[in-house]
Enzyme design. Structure first.
Site, PDB file in Angstrom:
ATOM      1  CB  CYS A 144       1.511  -9.857   3.429  1.00 31.51           C
ATOM      2  SG  CYS A 144       1.569  -9.284   1.806  1.00 31.51           S
ATOM      3  CB  ALA A 149      -0.800   0.048   1.176  1.00 35.63           C
ATOM      4  CG  ASP A 177      -3.450  -3.681   1.436  1.00 33.45           C
ATOM      5  OD1 ASP A 177      -2.956  -4.552   2.241  1.00 33.45           O
ATOM      6  OD2 ASP A 177      -2.849  -3.446   0.308  1.00 33.45           O
TER       7      ASP A 177
HETATM    8  O1  LIG Z   1      -1.187  -6.778   2.027  1.00 31.69           O
HETATM    9  C1  LIG Z   1       0.060  -6.177   1.756  1.00 31.69           C
HETATM   10  C2  LIG Z   1       0.551  -6.270   0.380  1.00 31.69           C
HETATM   11  O2  LIG Z   1      -0.394  -6.694  -0.496  1.00 31.69           O
HETATM   12  P1  LIG Z   1       0.135  -6.882  -2.175  1.00 31.69           P
HETATM   13  O3  LIG Z   1       1.369  -7.580  -2.185  1.00 31.69           O
HETATM   14  O4  LIG Z   1      -1.119  -7.511  -2.726  1.00 31.69           O
HETATM   15  O5  LIG Z   1       0.150  -5.361  -2.672  1.00 31.69           O
HETATM   16  C3  LIG Z   1       0.768  -5.411   2.780  1.00 31.69           C
HETATM   17  O6  LIG Z   1       0.428  -6.055   4.135  1.00 31.69           O
HETATM   18  C4  LIG Z   1       0.016  -3.764   3.139  1.00 31.69           C
HETATM   19  O7  LIG Z   1      -0.067  -3.471   1.530  1.00 31.69           O
HETATM   20  C5  LIG Z   1       0.841  -3.030   3.736  1.00 31.69           C
HETATM   21  O8  LIG Z   1       1.993  -2.541   3.134  1.00 31.69           O
HETATM   22  P2  LIG Z   1       2.675  -1.475   3.513  1.00 31.69           P
HETATM   23  O9  LIG Z   1       3.186  -1.400   4.981  1.00 31.69           O
HETATM   24  O10 LIG Z   1       4.407  -1.386   2.874  1.00 31.69           O
HETATM   25  O11 LIG Z   1       2.019  -0.334   3.186  1.00 31.69           O
END
Ligand SMILES: O=C(COP(=O)(O)O)[C@H](O)[C@H](O)COP(=O)(O)O
Length: 321
Positions: free
Chosen positions: A132, A26, A201
């Protein structure tokens, strides 16, 4: 569409990269989208303010229509387009560029500030479990490591795209020893960890957290085992539409991420579904760590009201375009 309205190739490239997950996560999506609007503003050959505005809105739409779940994307576009003010093309250009720069700057600072808040939850010797790849979670770990705390991590591989491998690599770079597990092994190891830490997200007004598929099952199991669940997310993950009753759209991705056509045919051609995200209800979350401090999920609505105030329409959907 008016032939004078030209979306720059670089914007199309970024939109493609977001759609195909070359750019993913995100925070990275938000940064790339704001930077792409900046490029559109810098490179625009529009001769009138109307054309300039229409081009920026068209660029924002192209970026917006890539992935539906991470609200950081529309929040970034909204921020930059709200900064697009002025009566001449040059004023519009410089104000849009300034807004994009401000957004990216705030994004970076908020990550650092959030990291400092999250690090306070971590003690020397703690073990975390992650799901993730979240730059916000890594910011917390990095800040804790900089404070001299020694941490270890259990990293879920995160099928189907294995973003856990990216997390494992980043944690290794930070000097944090990693144990990699398949997703279904998480419950078995929850007794061995001090915190589950995940990113987000989108966060809804009721404190529900939308994150990579598998987060909700992990959180339910963690509650059962008494392991605290911490969500690390900057405030631009708060979903303003949920204040007025909208629900968050869960992205369904292609089945080819899960199974090849040959494998599928060999097992009787089942229906395959591939939701990319799920919703964790607030009762399974202990704290949401943001750059403004940490909040119990149920209180996040107060912060949302303060940050978003009255709802506005989406600027890329303004009438006539
Ligand atoms: O679910 C995901 C990525 O999903 P995808 O790989 O499908 O984009 C991450 O946990 C969040 O986006 C937060 O990430 P951040 O903390 O870097 O914003």
């Amino acid at each position: 569409m008016d032939p004078h309205i030209r979306v720059r190739p670089e914007v199309r490239r970024v939109a493609d990269d977001i759609g195909t997950m070359e750019i993913r996560g995100a925070a990275k999506i938000a940064d790339a989208a704001a930077s792409a609007l900046r490029t559109q503003a810098v490179e625009s050959e529009a001769e009138t303010p109307e054309t300039f505005r229409a081009e920026l809105r068209a660029a924002a739409r192209a970026l917006h229509d890539t992935r539906p779940t991470a609200v950081s994307l529309p929040n970034a576009l909204r921020y930059v387009l709200h900064g697009m003010e002025g009566a001449t093309v040059e004023d519009l250009r410089s104000n849009t560029v300034a807004a994009a720069d401000r957004f990216c700057d705030r994004l970076e600072r908020s990550q650092t500030d959030l990291g400092a808040v999250g690090a306070n939850r971590l003690k020397d010797g703690d073990r975390i479990m992650t799901h993730c790849h979240s730059t916000a979670v890594l910011a917390c770990v990095e800040a804790a490591v900089e404070q001299g705390k020694e941490l270890t991590a259990i990293v879920k591989e995160t099928r189907p795209r294995n973003q856990g491998h990216i997390t494992a690599e980043r944690l290794h770079e930070l000097g944090v020893p990693v144990t990699l597990i398949v997703d279904s092994a998480a419950r078995r190891y929850l007794n061995d960890v001090d915190h589950v830490m995940v990113g987000a997200d989108s966060i809804a007004a009721d404190g529900s957290v939308i994150n990579k598929i598998g987060t909700s099952g992990l959180a339910v199991n963690a509650r059962d085992r008494g392991t605290p669940v911490v969500v690390a997310a900057q405030t631009f993950k708060l979903h303003p539409g949920t204040l007025t009753g909208q629900s968050v759209d869960i992205e369904m991705r292609d089945e080819s991420e899960i199974i090849s056509p040959e494998e599928k045919a060999a097992i009787g051609d089942p229906t395959v579904v591939n939701p990319a995200f799920d919703v964790t209800p607030p009762r399974y979350i202990d704290a949401i760590v943001t750059e403004r401090g940490q909040f119990p999920p149920e209180s996040i609505v107060m912060l949302m009201r303060e940050l978003f105030g009255e709802q506005t329409t989406e600027p890329w959907l303004e009438s006539g375009q």
